[in-house]
Design a protein around this motif. Structure first.
Motif, short mmCIF file in Angstrom:
data_model
loop_
_atom_site.label_atom_id
_atom_site.label_comp_id
_atom_site.label_asym_id
_atom_site.label_seq_id
_atom_site.Cartn_x
_atom_site.Cartn_y
_atom_site.Cartn_z
N ARG A 1 23.38 42.34 35.94
CA ARG A 1 24.74 42.84 35.74
C ARG A 1 25.19 43.71 36.90
O ARG A 1 26.35 43.68 37.31
CB ARG A 1 24.81 43.62 34.42
CG ARG A 1 26.23 43.87 33.93
CD ARG A 1 26.28 44.22 32.46
NE ARG A 1 25.59 45.46 32.15
CZ ARG A 1 24.54 45.55 31.33
NH1 ARG A 1 24.04 44.47 30.76
NH2 ARG A 1 23.97 46.71 31.07
N TRP A 2 24.24 44.47 37.46
CA TRP A 2 24.59 45.35 38.58
C TRP A 2 25.04 44.53 39.79
O TRP A 2 26.05 44.84 40.41
CB TRP A 2 23.40 46.23 38.95
CG TRP A 2 23.74 47.32 39.93
CD1 TRP A 2 24.14 48.59 39.64
CD2 TRP A 2 23.75 47.22 41.36
NE1 TRP A 2 24.39 49.30 40.79
CE2 TRP A 2 24.16 48.48 41.87
CE3 TRP A 2 23.45 46.20 42.25
CZ2 TRP A 2 24.27 48.73 43.23
CZ3 TRP A 2 23.57 46.45 43.62
CH2 TRP A 2 23.97 47.70 44.09
N VAL A 3 24.29 43.49 40.14
CA VAL A 3 24.67 42.70 41.32
C VAL A 3 25.95 41.90 41.06
O VAL A 3 26.68 41.59 42.01
CB VAL A 3 23.54 41.74 41.75
CG1 VAL A 3 22.33 42.53 42.24
CG2 VAL A 3 23.15 40.77 40.64
N SER A 4 26.23 41.58 39.80
CA SER A 4 27.48 40.88 39.51
C SER A 4 28.68 41.76 39.78
O SER A 4 29.79 41.26 40.02
CB SER A 4 27.49 40.40 38.05
OG SER A 4 27.66 41.49 37.15
N ARG B 1 29.08 41.97 47.49
CA ARG B 1 28.61 41.95 48.88
C ARG B 1 27.09 42.07 48.93
O ARG B 1 26.43 41.32 49.68
CB ARG B 1 29.24 43.11 49.65
CG ARG B 1 28.88 43.11 51.13
CD ARG B 1 29.61 44.23 51.86
NE ARG B 1 29.27 44.24 53.27
CZ ARG B 1 29.72 45.14 54.14
NH1 ARG B 1 30.54 46.09 53.74
NH2 ARG B 1 29.37 45.07 55.41
N GLN B 2 26.52 42.99 48.15
CA GLN B 2 25.07 43.14 48.12
C GLN B 2 24.40 41.88 47.59
O GLN B 2 23.34 41.47 48.05
CB GLN B 2 24.67 44.34 47.26
CG GLN B 2 24.87 45.69 47.90
CD GLN B 2 26.34 46.09 47.96
OE1 GLN B 2 27.14 45.61 47.15
NE2 GLN B 2 26.71 46.95 48.89
N TYR B 3 25.04 41.26 46.61
CA TYR B 3 24.49 40.03 46.05
C TYR B 3 24.46 38.91 47.09
O TYR B 3 23.47 38.18 47.22
CB TYR B 3 25.32 39.60 44.84
CG TYR B 3 24.83 38.32 44.19
CD1 TYR B 3 23.59 38.29 43.55
CD2 TYR B 3 25.59 37.16 44.22
CE1 TYR B 3 23.13 37.13 42.95
CE2 TYR B 3 25.14 35.99 43.62
CZ TYR B 3 23.91 35.99 42.98
OH TYR B 3 23.46 34.84 42.40
N GLY B 4 25.54 38.79 47.86
CA GLY B 4 25.61 37.76 48.88
C GLY B 4 24.53 37.92 49.95
O GLY B 4 23.86 36.95 50.32
N ALA C 1 16.98 40.77 40.33
CA ALA C 1 15.62 41.15 39.97
C ALA C 1 15.19 42.41 40.73
O ALA C 1 14.53 43.29 40.16
CB ALA C 1 14.65 40.01 40.26
N VAL C 2 15.56 42.52 41.99
CA VAL C 2 15.25 43.72 42.77
C VAL C 2 16.00 44.92 42.21
O VAL C 2 15.43 46.02 42.08
CB VAL C 2 15.62 43.51 44.26
CG1 VAL C 2 15.49 44.81 45.04
CG2 VAL C 2 14.74 42.43 44.87
N ALA C 3 17.26 44.72 41.82
CA ALA C 3 18.04 45.82 41.23
C ALA C 3 17.42 46.26 39.92
O ALA C 3 17.25 47.47 39.66
CB ALA C 3 19.48 45.36 41.02
N GLY C 4 17.07 45.30 39.06
CA GLY C 4 16.45 45.64 37.78
C GLY C 4 15.09 46.29 37.96
O GLY C 4 14.73 47.20 37.20
#
Length: 283
Positions: free
Chosen positions: A16-19, A23-26, A233-236
């Motif tokens: 949810r955080w990367v959603s 930009r960070q997700y990309g 996964a890295v964020a979690g």
């Protein structure tokens, strides 16, 4: 059992955080895409020439009559490909993290700052090359441990009934544990927590780790899914590391801060090489 839900919750929170941070997700997708191309090429090569390798390794079966020679070598070829696939799942995270170290370091640091009540994030004082060396060294040590587990599970898999029922389940839990170790290493390394201390922390709350890593490992078996889940996964895993260390966690815009069981606030992490005790169970 509560920890299973908490671990899975961190996995969902990371996605949810990367959603919410496109930009960070990309940027986080790039290392996974590179690793995927390398692994697909390796698995295709194994599928094409695995039978030839088995034939070369079993000259004693050249004179066996049909169908025993074909069945024996066909079984070994299937086992070789299965081991290659298991090794790919176990090492995909480590290789992706190594390739994308600068991307994931930045992503993890931003997650820390976002969920921390005071908006700060622990930072490593080590130079980049030193961090990369530590990451590669620790990943290799974890890979050796995972390989030993893989050999053990393979041997147990030859047992009747147990090998077809219990062993696959154990394999998913082992995979989940090592996946979680690799992913949390990004956040732990910035706090100066070494590999031995990380493993101690993870073992202290295995159900929490399994709740995070086991469903992720199952998802990683689906082609291409690992690439798209890696940034989240890295964020979690960063949030999970904060949970294990007893740091305050507050999701921006939702929820409230959580403090350690003794009420102490430790936003700055831990002393390098030390292991803080896990939070006490609520009374």
């Amino acid at each position: 059992m509560r920890d299973l839900g908490v671990g899975f919750g961190h996995l969902l929170k990371g996605q949810r955080w990367v959603s919410r941070h496109g930009r960070q997700y990309g940027f986080g997708l790039l290392p996974g895409l590179i690793t995927l191309v390398l692994y697909v090429a390796a698995l295709v090569a194994l599928a094409l020439w695995g039978a030839d390798a088995v034939t070369w390794a079993t000259p004693f079966a050249d004179d066996w009559s049909s169908p025993w020679q074909g069945l024996f070598r066909g079984f070994l070829t299937a086992v070789l490909f299965a081991l290659g696939l298991l090794l790919a799942v176990l090492t995909f995270t480590a290789v992706t993290l190594l390739i994308g170290d600068p991307f994931y370091e930045s992503l993890s640091e931003q997650v820390d700052a976002d969920v921390s009540p005071d908006g700060t994030a622990p930072r490593s004082d080590l130079p980049f090359w030193r961090e990369l060396w530590i990451s590669a060294r620790d990943s290799l040590r974890v890979l050796v441990r995972a390989a030993l587990w893989g050999v053990l599970l393979f041997a147990l898999g030859l047992l009747p009934f147990v090998g077809q029922t219990v062993v696959p389940v154990l394999g998913f839990f082992v995979t989940g544990f090592f996946l979680t170790e690799e992913l949390t290493a990004v956040a732990f390394q910035r706090r100066g927590v070494d590999l031995r201390a990380r493993l101690t922390l993870l073992r202290s709350r295995k159900t929490l780790v399994w709740g995070f890593g086991t469903p992720l490992g199952l998802a990683f078996l689906v082609p291409f899914v690992a690439v798209f889940l890696m940034p989240g996964a890295v964020a979690g895993a960063t949030m999970l590391a904060r949970e294990l260390l007893g740091e305050d966690v507050e999701e921006s815009g939702e929820g409230s801060a959580r403090v350690t069981a003794d009420g102490e606030f430790r936003p700055g992490g831990v002393t390098p090489g030390s292991v803080p005790p896990p939070p006490a169970a609520p009374r």
